[in-house]
Design a protein around this motif. Structure first.
Motif, mmCIF file in Angstrom:
data_model
loop_
_atom_site.group_PDB
_atom_site.id
_atom_site.type_symbol
_atom_site.label_atom_id
_atom_site.label_comp_id
_atom_site.label_asym_id
_atom_site.label_seq_id
_atom_site.Cartn_x
_atom_site.Cartn_y
_atom_site.Cartn_z
ATOM 1 N N ASP A 126 -0.528 -11.868 17.786
ATOM 2 C CA ASP A 126 -1.195 -11.979 16.492
ATOM 3 C C ASP A 126 -1.883 -13.328 16.324
ATOM 4 O OD1 ASP A 126 -0.392 -9.454 15.816
ATOM 5 O OD2 ASP A 126 1.382 -10.094 14.701
ATOM 6 N N SER A 127 -1.267 -14.373 16.869
ATOM 7 C CA SER A 127 -1.834 -15.707 16.698
ATOM 8 C C SER A 127 -3.128 -15.901 17.488
ATOM 9 C CB SER A 127 -0.813 -16.768 17.119
ATOM 10 O OG SER A 127 -0.489 -16.617 18.491
ATOM 11 N N LEU A 128 -3.360 -15.050 18.486
ATOM 12 C CA LEU A 128 -4.548 -15.193 19.319
ATOM 13 C C LEU A 128 -5.655 -14.211 18.965
ATOM 14 C CD1 LEU A 128 -2.859 -15.672 22.818
ATOM 15 C CD2 LEU A 128 -3.716 -17.431 21.269
ATOM 16 N N ILE A 129 -5.301 -13.160 18.248
ATOM 17 C CA ILE A 129 -6.295 -12.132 17.936
ATOM 18 C C ILE A 129 -7.479 -12.721 17.184
ATOM 19 C CG2 ILE A 129 -6.694 -10.089 16.495
ATOM 20 C CD1 ILE A 129 -3.916 -9.113 17.330
ATOM 21 N N GLY A 130 -7.212 -13.637 16.256
ATOM 22 C CA GLY A 130 -8.283 -14.225 15.459
ATOM 23 C C GLY A 130 -9.244 -15.079 16.277
ATOM 24 N N LYS A 131 -8.833 -15.470 17.472
ATOM 25 C CA LYS A 131 -9.700 -16.300 18.318
ATOM 26 C C LYS A 131 -10.674 -15.469 19.138
ATOM 27 C CE LYS A 131 -6.146 -19.889 18.739
ATOM 28 N NZ LYS A 131 -6.846 -20.901 17.927
ATOM 29 N N VAL A 132 -10.487 -14.162 19.143
ATOM 30 C CA VAL A 132 -11.377 -13.285 19.910
ATOM 31 C C VAL A 132 -12.593 -12.949 19.049
ATOM 32 C CG1 VAL A 132 -11.586 -11.110 21.157
ATOM 33 C CG2 VAL A 132 -9.387 -12.310 21.109
ATOM 34 N N PRO A 133 -13.796 -13.279 19.504
ATOM 35 C CA PRO A 133 -15.003 -13.079 18.692
ATOM 36 C C PRO A 133 -15.505 -11.636 18.718
ATOM 37 C CG PRO A 133 -15.611 -14.040 20.787
ATOM 38 C CD PRO A 133 -14.106 -13.933 20.793
ATOM 39 N N LEU A 134 -14.606 -10.699 18.411
ATOM 40 C CA LEU A 134 -14.970 -9.288 18.419
ATOM 41 C C LEU A 134 -14.291 -8.572 17.252
ATOM 42 C CD1 LEU A 134 -14.492 -8.387 22.209
ATOM 43 C CD2 LEU A 134 -16.679 -8.518 21.019
ATOM 44 N N PRO A 135 -14.932 -7.528 16.723
ATOM 45 C CA PRO A 135 -14.268 -6.702 15.708
ATOM 46 C C PRO A 135 -13.304 -5.714 16.373
ATOM 47 C CG PRO A 135 -16.456 -5.847 16.123
ATOM 48 C CD PRO A 135 -16.327 -7.105 16.954
ATOM 49 N N ASN A 136 -12.388 -5.170 15.593
ATOM 50 C CA ASN A 136 -11.486 -4.113 16.078
ATOM 51 C C ASN A 136 -10.701 -4.530 17.325
ATOM 52 O OD1 ASN A 136 -12.594 -2.417 14.047
ATOM 53 N ND2 ASN A 136 -14.281 -1.873 15.426
ATOM 54 N N VAL A 137 -10.260 -5.772 17.360
ATOM 55 C CA VAL A 137 -9.511 -6.252 18.524
ATOM 56 C C VAL A 137 -8.198 -5.494 18.674
ATOM 57 C CG1 VAL A 137 -8.391 -8.247 19.587
ATOM 58 C CG2 VAL A 137 -10.562 -8.532 18.406
ATOM 59 N N ARG A 138 -7.561 -5.175 17.536
ATOM 60 C CA ARG A 138 -6.271 -4.470 17.612
ATOM 61 C C ARG A 138 -6.450 -3.083 18.241
ATOM 62 N NH1 ARG A 138 -2.320 -7.170 14.955
ATOM 63 N NH2 ARG A 138 -3.005 -8.752 13.451
ATOM 64 N N ASP A 139 -7.580 -2.441 17.963
ATOM 65 C CA ASP A 139 -7.848 -1.138 18.585
ATOM 66 C C ASP A 139 -7.979 -1.290 20.103
ATOM 67 O OD1 ASP A 139 -7.833 0.059 16.127
ATOM 68 O OD2 ASP A 139 -10.016 0.055 15.894
#
Length: 202
Positions: A126-139
């Motif tokens: 969760d702490s790294l998801i926000g650093k990924v410059p893409l939408p729908n990263v959890r998907d």
């Protein structure tokens, strides 16, 4: 094979000052690496010569320090050799290019932040998801996990099929061996009988 505990990100060569020549002509090789669970948050630069384990260490606690250095170098060395040979760094996992779950643009976005395998996407916290410059990263994470689970099932299925084929081959070999033994046993009996009949006739 055990998952690596560190990820090698890259290498570089800098040049230190040579006191004899007054020029920066002494090459110094560096490696950038990070804990596998914190590739984007805990990157470290260190000199290659500091990474290479010596034959022994003074004040080593029952060989723990030298053991740690050897383990760490074992994860760095293949990438270092590839870099020295001008090759791409080897991957520990499934390359993004082998996964249809991401587009070329998405793969490039992941690569730019140091994520190069499907396993690394599946392991994003969760702490790294926000650093990924893409939408729908959890998907994408869920899709990566599903892909890896399916791959594992395929590996198991292939292994089971291979074992079944091996078992069938062994059964056929045993049957052929038993048939040969029976023929040899029968042939021996026939020879003994023929010899016995010959004695009676004489």
């Amino acid at each position: 094979m055990d998952a690596p505990t560190i990820r090698v990100i890259g290498f570089k060569t800098e040049y230190a000052l040579n006191k004899e020549t007054g020029k920066r002509d002494i090459p110094v090789e560096w490696v950038e690496y990070a804990p596998a669970h914190a590739v984007m948050t805990s990157r470290i630069w260190d000199r290659i010569k500091n990474m290479m384990p010596p034959e022994s260490l003074e004040n080593d606690d029952d060989g723990k320090k030298i053991g740690f250095m050897r383990h760490r170098w074992a994860m760095i060395e293949p990438a270092y050799k590839a870099w020295k040979d001008g090759q791409e760094l080897p991957l520990n996992g499934t390359p993004l290019s082998a996964w249809a779950g991401v587009t070329a643009e998405q793969a490039q976005a992941f690569t730019r932040i140091g994520i190069r395998t499907v396993e690394e996407i599946a392991g994003l916290t969760d702490s790294l998801i926000g650093k990924v410059p893409l939408p729908n990263v959890r998907d994408l994470i869920a899709q990566a996990k599903a892909f890896l689970e399916a791959s594992d099932r395929n590996v198991v299925a292939d292994r089971m099929a291979s074992l079944e084929a091996e078992n069938e081959n062994i059964k056929e070999q045993l049957a052929a061996a038993m048939e040969l033994l029976e023929e040899q046993h029968k042939s021996g009996k026939d020879k003994g009988k023929a010899g016995s009949d010959g004695k009676e006739a004489s």
